[in-house]
Design a protein around this motif. Structure first.
Motif, short mmCIF file in Angstrom:
data_model
loop_
_atom_site.label_atom_id
_atom_site.label_comp_id
_atom_site.label_asym_id
_atom_site.label_seq_id
_atom_site.Cartn_x
_atom_site.Cartn_y
_atom_site.Cartn_z
N THR A 88 -5.57 2.55 -12.87
CA THR A 88 -6.85 3.10 -12.44
C THR A 88 -7.68 3.63 -13.60
O THR A 88 -8.89 3.76 -13.47
CB THR A 88 -6.65 4.29 -11.47
OG1 THR A 88 -6.02 5.35 -12.16
CG2 THR A 88 -5.89 3.88 -10.24
N TYR A 144 -9.77 -1.57 2.97
CA TYR A 144 -9.71 -2.31 1.70
C TYR A 144 -11.02 -3.03 1.41
O TYR A 144 -11.49 -3.05 0.27
CB TYR A 144 -8.56 -3.32 1.72
CG TYR A 144 -7.27 -2.78 1.16
CD1 TYR A 144 -7.16 -2.43 -0.18
CD2 TYR A 144 -6.15 -2.62 1.97
CE1 TYR A 144 -5.98 -1.93 -0.70
CE2 TYR A 144 -4.96 -2.12 1.46
CZ TYR A 144 -4.88 -1.78 0.13
OH TYR A 144 -3.71 -1.28 -0.39
N LEU A 145 -11.65 -3.62 2.43
CA LEU A 145 -12.91 -4.32 2.21
C LEU A 145 -14.02 -3.34 1.84
O LEU A 145 -14.88 -3.65 1.01
CB LEU A 145 -13.28 -5.16 3.43
CG LEU A 145 -12.36 -6.35 3.67
CD1 LEU A 145 -12.74 -7.06 4.96
CD2 LEU A 145 -12.36 -7.32 2.50
N THR A 177 0.84 -1.20 0.00
CA THR A 177 0.00 0.00 0.00
C THR A 177 0.87 1.25 0.00
O THR A 177 0.66 2.17 -0.79
CB THR A 177 -0.92 -0.01 1.24
OG1 THR A 177 -1.74 -1.18 1.20
CG2 THR A 177 -1.81 1.22 1.27
N PHE A 234 -6.12 -8.45 0.26
CA PHE A 234 -5.46 -7.61 1.26
C PHE A 234 -6.39 -7.38 2.45
O PHE A 234 -5.98 -7.46 3.61
CB PHE A 234 -5.04 -6.26 0.67
CG PHE A 234 -3.71 -6.26 -0.04
CD1 PHE A 234 -3.07 -7.42 -0.38
CD2 PHE A 234 -3.13 -5.06 -0.38
CE1 PHE A 234 -1.85 -7.41 -1.04
CE2 PHE A 234 -1.89 -5.02 -1.05
CZ PHE A 234 -1.25 -6.19 -1.36
N GLY A 235 -7.66 -7.08 2.18
CA GLY A 235 -8.62 -6.81 3.26
C GLY A 235 -8.76 -7.99 4.21
O GLY A 235 -8.70 -7.83 5.43
N SER A 265 -8.03 -5.15 -9.41
CA SER A 265 -8.07 -4.30 -8.22
C SER A 265 -9.03 -4.87 -7.19
O SER A 265 -8.71 -4.91 -5.99
CB SER A 265 -8.50 -2.87 -8.60
OG SER A 265 -7.51 -2.24 -9.36
N LEU A 266 -10.19 -5.34 -7.63
CA LEU A 266 -11.16 -5.94 -6.72
C LEU A 266 -10.55 -7.15 -6.01
O LEU A 266 -10.68 -7.30 -4.79
CB LEU A 266 -12.42 -6.35 -7.49
CG LEU A 266 -13.49 -7.08 -6.68
CD1 LEU A 266 -14.06 -6.19 -5.59
CD2 LEU A 266 -14.60 -7.58 -7.62
N ILE A 319 -13.59 -0.52 0.20
CA ILE A 319 -13.32 -0.18 -1.20
C ILE A 319 -13.80 -1.31 -2.11
O ILE A 319 -14.41 -1.06 -3.16
CB ILE A 319 -11.82 0.09 -1.42
CG1 ILE A 319 -11.40 1.37 -0.70
CG2 ILE A 319 -11.49 0.19 -2.91
CD1 ILE A 319 -9.90 1.56 -0.61
N ALA A 320 -13.56 -2.55 -1.71
CA ALA A 320 -13.98 -3.70 -2.53
C ALA A 320 -15.49 -3.76 -2.69
O ALA A 320 -15.99 -4.03 -3.79
CB ALA A 320 -13.45 -5.00 -1.91
N ARG A 324 -16.46 -1.03 -5.05
CA ARG A 324 -16.01 -1.35 -6.40
C ARG A 324 -16.93 -2.41 -7.03
O ARG A 324 -17.28 -2.33 -8.20
CB ARG A 324 -14.57 -1.85 -6.40
CG ARG A 324 -14.02 -2.07 -7.82
CD ARG A 324 -12.60 -2.54 -7.84
NE ARG A 324 -11.69 -1.69 -7.13
CZ ARG A 324 -11.15 -0.57 -7.62
NH1 ARG A 324 -11.46 -0.17 -8.84
NH2 ARG A 324 -10.31 0.14 -6.90
N GLU A 359 -7.96 -6.02 -3.45
CA GLU A 359 -8.62 -5.39 -2.29
C GLU A 359 -9.23 -6.43 -1.37
O GLU A 359 -9.12 -6.33 -0.14
CB GLU A 359 -9.67 -4.40 -2.77
CG GLU A 359 -9.05 -3.17 -3.43
CD GLU A 359 -9.92 -2.48 -4.45
OE1 GLU A 359 -9.40 -1.53 -5.07
OE2 GLU A 359 -11.07 -2.88 -4.65
#
Length: 114
Positions: A33, A76-77, A15, A107-108, A100-101, A79-80, A83, A104
């Motif tokens: 992005t 992160y979760l 990150t 990592f989350g 990216s999903l 954001i997921a 998304r 995320e």
């Protein structure tokens, strides 16, 4: 150091590294992005949000302790989830969006585990 803690460190440092890349080379953000800065104001925004924020939350666990890993994971979760909603509402199934999903979510989950 446990295997889980190694993974948490990889996620946090990844990150921060993403933030460092955005700070040093904001035009690189377009590659993963799809965002393109329109002039100096846009470059400044990429440096601030993708640079400053990602660096700050990436190093937070090393400043505030292990609980900050979980907070980063929760972020992160969040954001997921948004998304995933966006993928359906906007029909945005570009491979970079799906990658990216996945990152995320991975990592989350890693970051919130005890």
């Amino acid at each position: 150091m446990s295997f889980l803690m190694i993974l948490k460190n990889i996620a946090a440092l990844g990150t921060a590294a993403t933030g460092l890349l955005a700070l040093i080379k904001p035009t690189a953000i377009y590659g993963f992005t799809g965002l393109e800065a329109m002039g100096p104001r846009g470059i400044s925004e990429i440096r601030a949000i993708f640079g400053g924020l990602f660096i700050a939350v990436g190093v937070a666990p090393y400043v505030f302790g292990e609980q900050a890993f979980r907070i980063l994971g929760f972020g992160y979760l969040g954001i997921a989830v948004v998304r995933l909603i966006s993928i359906f509402l906007d029909r945005s199934t570009a491979s970079s969006n799906l990658i990216s999903l996945a990152i995320e979510i991975v990592f989350g989950v890693i970051l919130i585990l005890k």
